[in-house]
Design a protein around this motif. Structure first.
Motif, PDB file in Angstrom:
ATOM      1  N   THR A   1       0.868  -1.178   0.000  1.00  0.00           N
ATOM      2  CA  THR A   1       0.000   0.000   0.000  1.00  0.00           C
ATOM      3  C   THR A   1       0.904   1.228   0.000  1.00  0.00           C
ATOM      4  OG1 THR A   1      -1.790  -1.093   1.182  1.00  0.00           O
ATOM      5  CG2 THR A   1      -1.708   1.306   1.327  1.00  0.00           C
ATOM      6  N   PRO A   2       0.662   2.224  -0.831  1.00  0.00           N
ATOM      7  CA  PRO A   2       1.534   3.408  -0.821  1.00  0.00           C
ATOM      8  C   PRO A   2       1.479   4.127   0.523  1.00  0.00           C
ATOM      9  CG  PRO A   2       0.209   3.342  -2.826  1.00  0.00           C
ATOM     10  CD  PRO A   2      -0.355   2.303  -1.899  1.00  0.00           C
ATOM     11  N   HIS A   3       2.667   4.424   1.057  1.00  0.00           N
ATOM     12  CA  HIS A   3       2.782   5.160   2.311  1.00  0.00           C
ATOM     13  C   HIS A   3       3.604   6.435   2.158  1.00  0.00           C
ATOM     14  CE1 HIS A   3       1.004   1.913   4.699  1.00  0.00           C
ATOM     15  NE2 HIS A   3       1.756   1.072   4.031  1.00  0.00           N
ATOM     16  N   ALA A   4       4.305   6.566   1.034  1.00  0.00           N
ATOM     17  CA  ALA A   4       5.114   7.759   0.783  1.00  0.00           C
ATOM     18  C   ALA A   4       5.290   7.903  -0.724  1.00  0.00           C
ATOM     19  CB  ALA A   4       6.476   7.655   1.459  1.00  0.00           C
ATOM     20  N   GLN A   5       5.471   9.143  -1.162  1.00  0.00           N
ATOM     21  CA  GLN A   5       5.775   9.381  -2.575  1.00  0.00           C
ATOM     22  C   GLN A   5       7.288   9.455  -2.723  1.00  0.00           C
ATOM     23  OE1 GLN A   5       4.929  13.254  -4.468  1.00  0.00           O
ATOM     24  NE2 GLN A   5       4.002  12.113  -6.155  1.00  0.00           N
ATOM     25  N   ALA A   6       7.861   8.483  -3.432  1.00  0.00           N
ATOM     26  CA  ALA A   6       9.311   8.422  -3.576  1.00  0.00           C
ATOM     27  C   ALA A   6       9.811   9.397  -4.637  1.00  0.00           C
ATOM     28  CB  ALA A   6       9.737   7.004  -3.923  1.00  0.00           C
ATOM     29  N   ARG A   7       9.090   9.464  -5.740  1.00  0.00           N
ATOM     30  CA  ARG A   7       9.428  10.358  -6.857  1.00  0.00           C
ATOM     31  C   ARG A   7       8.121  10.733  -7.529  1.00  0.00           C
ATOM     32  NH1 ARG A   7      13.193   5.886  -8.755  1.00  0.00           N
ATOM     33  NH2 ARG A   7      11.650   5.619 -10.407  1.00  0.00           N
ATOM     34  N   ASP A   8       8.200  11.599  -8.512  1.00  0.00           N
ATOM     35  CA  ASP A   8       6.980  11.955  -9.236  1.00  0.00           C
ATOM     36  C   ASP A   8       6.368  10.736  -9.909  1.00  0.00           C
ATOM     37  OD1 ASP A   8       7.224  14.582  -8.493  1.00  0.00           O
ATOM     38  OD2 ASP A   8       8.173  15.225 -10.377  1.00  0.00           O
ATOM     39  N   ASP A   9       7.211   9.767 -10.281  1.00  0.00           N
ATOM     40  CA  ASP A   9       6.720   8.604 -11.026  1.00  0.00           C
ATOM     41  C   ASP A   9       6.690   7.326 -10.199  1.00  0.00           C
ATOM     42  OD1 ASP A   9       9.444   8.254 -10.776  1.00  0.00           O
ATOM     43  OD2 ASP A   9       9.753   7.549 -12.832  1.00  0.00           O
TER      44      ASP A   9
END
Length: 359
Positions: free
Chosen positions: A278-286
């Protein structure tokens, strides 16, 4: 008259005694010629330093090929793809009651470690912060000036002391603060954090990391050949460098695809696998980030689709697309080469996903 070179033809994977069923990709609707074409592109140098590609469809191996000295028995150094293993082991430790939950405060596990500059904010750092690369430590492997850059850790005698004594980070004007960031976290890639997560596992389970990994993951999956690294003070390296055979890497991916099950046995809690992916952080724009797993976006028959991955230096990947029952392992020795990650992602996109059945 010069005769054309015969193009590679598809061959189904061999049946072995490692628990993997095998199947003919063509009979399952795969474009077998596209899969076989990979071998020509490795042979002509289009793809460099690739050592293996293994693909599974709904729990059956449908493609397996080795290149450039790669073999079924080679223990591939997958570098930071090991971090995803650490996340799996945290789930196993929570299930066993060794760790309360991901909100457990990290420093509580290490009362014996001297902190040179005590700061009350350190006590708020949780295991989840380490799993999501979003702790308040000043630690960024992508910044050579960072206090916590992994290369600084590797040359110290005591890696754990190094990590736990990292300073609190600041926020330059161009860096998004947690309150303004997607998911409420500011991402910075920090191998030291993944290493400390492994050290937490050792303290919590009272076992070396390699021993707990064998008990919780490897033995249930029938994995018998593996190599774990340790730090200079002897702590299991949960941040990178673990070595597995390609088919065994595919088993780890299959756990993620099948909700923590292998051959019907629940190896990891299904709820943990869901939380991990499950996404917990945005690592990069993509790209987003789960618990030490990457989430990328790839076109699947023209539709942008989210794909989870274990990812390591050199272009080493275990891609998983749970809704399609897909696991794809790509091992590579293009360490520290700028083309490594784009190349492996291109193989996944232009070969595996292009060949994937339309259904």
């Amino acid at each position: 008259m010069a005769w054309p070179v015969t193009a590679a033809s598809y061959q189904p994977p061999r049946q072995a005694s490692d628990g993997w069923p095998v199947a003919d990709a063509a009979t399952l609707g795969w474009d077998a010629s596209t899969l076989a074409g990979l071998e020509d592109r490795v042979a002509d140098g289009t793809y460099k330093k690739i050592t293996s590609v293994v693909v599974a469809d709904h729990g059956r191996l449908v493609y397996e090929h080795y290149f450039n000295g790669g073999t079924p028995e080679l223990l591939n150094d997958v570098r930071s793809a090991s971090k995803s293993l650490t996340a799996m082991l945290v789930g196993a430790a929570i299930e066993r009651g060794a760790i309360r939950d991901v909100k457990a405060p990290v420093y509580a596990f290490f009362p014996d470690i001297r902190i040179a500059h005590p700061d009350a904010r350190l006590a708020t750092i949780t295991l989840e912060d380490l799993l999501t690369m979003s702790s308040t430590w000043e630690c960024d492997d992508d910044n050579a000036f960072s206090s916590g850059n992994e290369e600084r850790m590797y040359v110290t005698e005591r890696w754990l002391d190094f990590a736990l004594n990292l300073p609190i980070r600041g926020y330059a004007p161009w860096v998004t603060r947690p309150k303004d960031a997607p998911y409420g976290r500011t991402f910075a890639y920090c191998t030291a954090g993944a290493f400390v997560a492994g050290a937490v596992l050792e303290r919590a389970t009272k076992q070396p990391l390699a021993a707990f990994a064998h008990e919780a993951l490897e033995a249930p999956l029938g994995i018998t050949q593996v190599k774990w690294n340790v730090s200079s003070e002897g702590i299991g390296m949960g941040g990178g460098g673990t070595r597995y055979r390609s088919r065994d890497l595919a088993k780890l991916g299959q756990l993620a695809v099948d909700g923590g099950r292998w051959h019907g046995r629940q190896v990891l809690p299904a709820a943990w696998v869901t939380a991990m992916l499950t996404p917990h952080a945005q690592a990069r724009d993509d790209a987003d980030y789960g618990y030490l797993w990457w989430q990328f976006r790839f076109p699947v028959h023209g539709v942008e689709t989210k794909v989870w991955a274990m990812s390591g230096n050199g272009g080493n990947y275990v891609f998983v697309l749970p809704e399609r029952g897909l696991v794809a392992v790509i091992t590579s020795q293009a360490y520290n080469q700028s083309y490594a990650h784009p190349q492996s992602q291109a193989i996944f996109r232009d070969v595996v996903l292009k060949a994937l059945p339309r259904r």
